[in-house]
Design a protein around this motif. Sequence first.
Motif, PDB file in Angstrom:
ATOM      1  N   ASN A 199      -5.706   8.838  -3.671  1.00  0.00           N
ATOM      2  CA  ASN A 199      -4.128   8.966  -3.263  1.00  0.00           C
ATOM      3  C   ASN A 199      -3.575   7.363  -2.696  1.00  0.00           C
ATOM      4  O   ASN A 199      -2.564   7.855  -2.097  1.00  0.00           O
ATOM      5  N   ASN A 200      -4.464   6.574  -2.823  1.00  0.00           N
ATOM      6  CA  ASN A 200      -4.151   5.188  -2.242  1.00  0.00           C
ATOM      7  C   ASN A 200      -4.050   4.187  -3.182  1.00  0.00           C
ATOM      8  O   ASN A 200      -4.635   3.790  -4.040  1.00  0.00           O
TER       9      ASN A 200
ATOM     10  N   ASP B 160       1.031   5.520  -0.463  1.00  0.00           N
ATOM     11  CA  ASP B 160       0.334   6.966  -0.436  1.00  0.00           C
ATOM     12  C   ASP B 160       0.915   7.772  -1.685  1.00  0.00           C
ATOM     13  O   ASP B 160       2.025   7.785  -1.946  1.00  0.00           O
TER      14      ASP B 160
ATOM     15  N   SER C  40      -5.932   1.876  -7.467  1.00  0.00           N
ATOM     16  CA  SER C  40      -5.959   2.893  -6.537  1.00  0.00           C
ATOM     17  C   SER C  40      -7.511   3.185  -5.890  1.00  0.00           C
ATOM     18  O   SER C  40      -8.487   2.771  -6.421  1.00  0.00           O
TER      19      SER C  40
ATOM     20  N   HIS D 246       0.815  -1.173   0.059  1.00  0.00           N
ATOM     21  CA  HIS D 246      -0.143   0.061  -0.241  1.00  0.00           C
ATOM     22  C   HIS D 246       1.002   1.158   0.236  1.00  0.00           C
ATOM     23  O   HIS D 246       1.624   1.323   1.010  1.00  0.00           O
TER      24      HIS D 246
ATOM     25  N   ALA E 224      -7.465   4.068   2.673  1.00  0.00           N
ATOM     26  CA  ALA E 224      -6.477   2.989   3.123  1.00  0.00           C
ATOM     27  C   ALA E 224      -7.163   1.761   3.534  1.00  0.00           C
ATOM     28  O   ALA E 224      -6.513   0.575   3.338  1.00  0.00           O
TER      29      ALA E 224
END
Length: 868
Positions: free
Chosen positions: A667-668, A660, A734, A658, A738
């Motif tokens: 944005n993940n 950022d 994406s 994972h 999270a």
Amino acid sequence: MFSKRRLFNSCKHEWLAFGITLLVVILIFWAQGLTPFGKQNLLISDMGTQYLSFFTNSYHAIRTHDFQLYSFSQSLGGNLLPLVAYYLLSPFNIIMFFFSNAADIPTALSVIILLKIATIAWTMTYFLQHHFRQKCWESSIFGVMFALSGFVVVYFFNIMWLDALIWLPLVINGLDKLIDTGKTTSFFCWLTVSVLTDFYLGYMTCWFTIFYFGYRFYVAKKSEQLTFGQASSRFIVSGVLSVGSSAVVLWPTFLGMLETAKTQNSWRNFLPHAEFGLRFFSQLAVGATSYQQRLQHAPTIFCSTLAIALLGAFLLDKKIDWKIRKRNLLWLLLLLGSLWLRPTNTIWHLAQKPAGFVFRNAFFVSFFIILLAYQSWRKSSFQNLSSKRRRYLLLTHLLLLIIGWIASQRKSLAKILAFGNNHLETLPAKFFSSLDILWISLGLVLLVYYLLKFQSQKNFRLFLFGITVLELMFNFNLYLARIPFGNQKNYQFAYQLEDQQLKRLTQPHQMLFRIDNQNTLINTAYQEAYNNYNDPMLFSFHDINYYSSTLNNSLRKNLYSLGLFSHNQRRISSFGLTRVTDLLLGVRFEAKFSPNHQAVEFSSGFIGMGFAVPARLLNLKLQHSNFSALVNQEKVLQSLKTRKDNYFKTAKVLHEQHFDTLQAKYNNQFKLTLKAKETGPVYLENLTRHGLNYNSIRVNNHRITHTDENLDGFRSIQYLGTFKAGQKFSLTFSGKTATLMQQLRIKSLNSQAFNQLRQHLSQNAVQLHYRSTGWQTKLTTHVKRHRRSYWLYLAIPYESGWKVNNGRQNLKVKRVLGSMMVVRVPKNTTKLTLVYHVPGLTLGILLSLGMMILYLIWAKLARKRLPK
């Protein structure tokens, strides 16, 4: 010849309005390069996604003498009458049959629009002359105002709505005759036509007749008209019998619409709340609404600067009794208030909140404004005003335009106030164009007010009317200039090529089956995003895709619960199909088209359009809330053939990463290494309506999304590929959060177990032979003879209109899987016949005939009691 000339002369002002409007719209279409005067066409908004397909479908049906009231091109199939009543009953539609090729339907639609808009001017002029009992050529300009009003400009491509504006002046003229003379024939006939050709806006017209009836008695009462009691009894009886005479369309359509999402409403739509604010005043000027704002905007009441100026002059004219002016103002405010207040505006819209294209009742306000403006013109109200009142009226008009512009540009103006001139470059280009249009509008107001002072002089009067027509023309052209039109040449080429390729798939087969059309050629003719929902209607084949307000909502929800993509309550897509749903829904082919060749993949789940099923399937309830489509499919498979192990097995995650990222929205970043548990297709199911970016999905670094539609923010099933048991593969995507992995399911279908199930079911599978007999839809199938009765599942949506017979008796039909059909087949049966009858059609026909006969009897008796 003499009688024809005399007839033309008696309506010469109406024909003048017709001619002026037709010329104006032709010039606008020519300037924009629109067919039939250019290479562009109206493949935009609902015209490109709905009307084109529905018109082309009816064109095929009539041309091939195969018009039926049930269509298997409406998703899995459905009653066609609600769609016909909602979209296709205009008499102007006959024009499209003068075109020899279905690829020319976009041109036919343009011609129909031209003639409809011109006819609006004709009927409005006719009404004004008869209402005021004076024939003069000036009335034609006011007819043009109505035909080119803001509502027509913004919604002209919603072609069915234009009919309501054509019939409205004739309905109100009939109501005038009823009130003045007691004769009801004109009102009865035109109201019936209005409801029959467009029941939705016809319903609104019924409400407006009540408003106008009250107006005639409270505000515009004439000395020679009937008393309120005499007129009201005739108005109520003839109105009710008129609507009743439309039952042939209304009753079966009502029953059909009960199956759609239209029956679902929220109590919030009836809360006392304002529907618009000061932005409303921007609609008093040109360019108030752009194409990009067509779904949400203030009421489109614009009908020229002259009409607004004359309305103001009428309300300030001291030569008109103050009580009359006050009552006219009150009635206008009541009409506007019914749009402004949410509960009454909801009632206007058939007790539903419009899904875009708001204030569909705004043309009634324009009609009323023009009625008062023409009255003001005839009474020379502006010339009757003192200089002081003229200045007051002018300043008020200018101020309202400025207030409306400020309200519509408040966000941009707030930036200027906060950051000053240093941030002007950050403002959108439309801000500066709107400022230019404001200056033009203010200039038009000054010019019109100046010319009105010379109303009695012929040359100034002609110049004033010329300016008004040019203003209306400018407003229409300004709206069209911002539209991404389609390409007619590309459409003709792509349509004919794709139609030929589809016919090679469908014509050799006499059986019913479905084709998953994954891509299409006609998309190249569109500048807007086109998602092919109504291609089955456009090309007359059978698929799952469908987009219409007449979509069966129960069917949509159940397909959605099985993993098919649904953007909203009016759309269902074939995206999300699996081998299991191929089996259940009768999908035989996956078709892919190209300009050079056609590649067709056989669907591995198809065995026929039905098969024998165990009784336990009838008791299976699919989950509709907090559900997993793959779990629902597992339950179906287990009901068809019980197995100790699951058909679907969750893929094993060997490694998960994972990251950022710097992306603003998603944005993940996730990167997985997985191992398939079974040999077969692997599917990714997104259980959340938010979070996953479908376009970012890659398998072994290859993008695999099979649709151009933006799926982000929606639930769906994504096919990842076919893998062997134990095979490793990488998956990247994406998302917003999270914790997205917790909302995803990645499972493989055991191909061996599934194929064994298919082989088991195919022993009693059936093929449906599709045959049309006039308006009637008929299916036949041969079944294996059994010593015991059994349940036969059919890949057809359950509807009460279906009757199934084995040659000896009508068979029991039940609902299964929420929306599909199962039939109880008696022992020793070898053949089944399915016939569809539109629910309520017979009763609707009888009601219409009965109401018409009742009206004729009542009208004859009422005529004898007319005052002499």
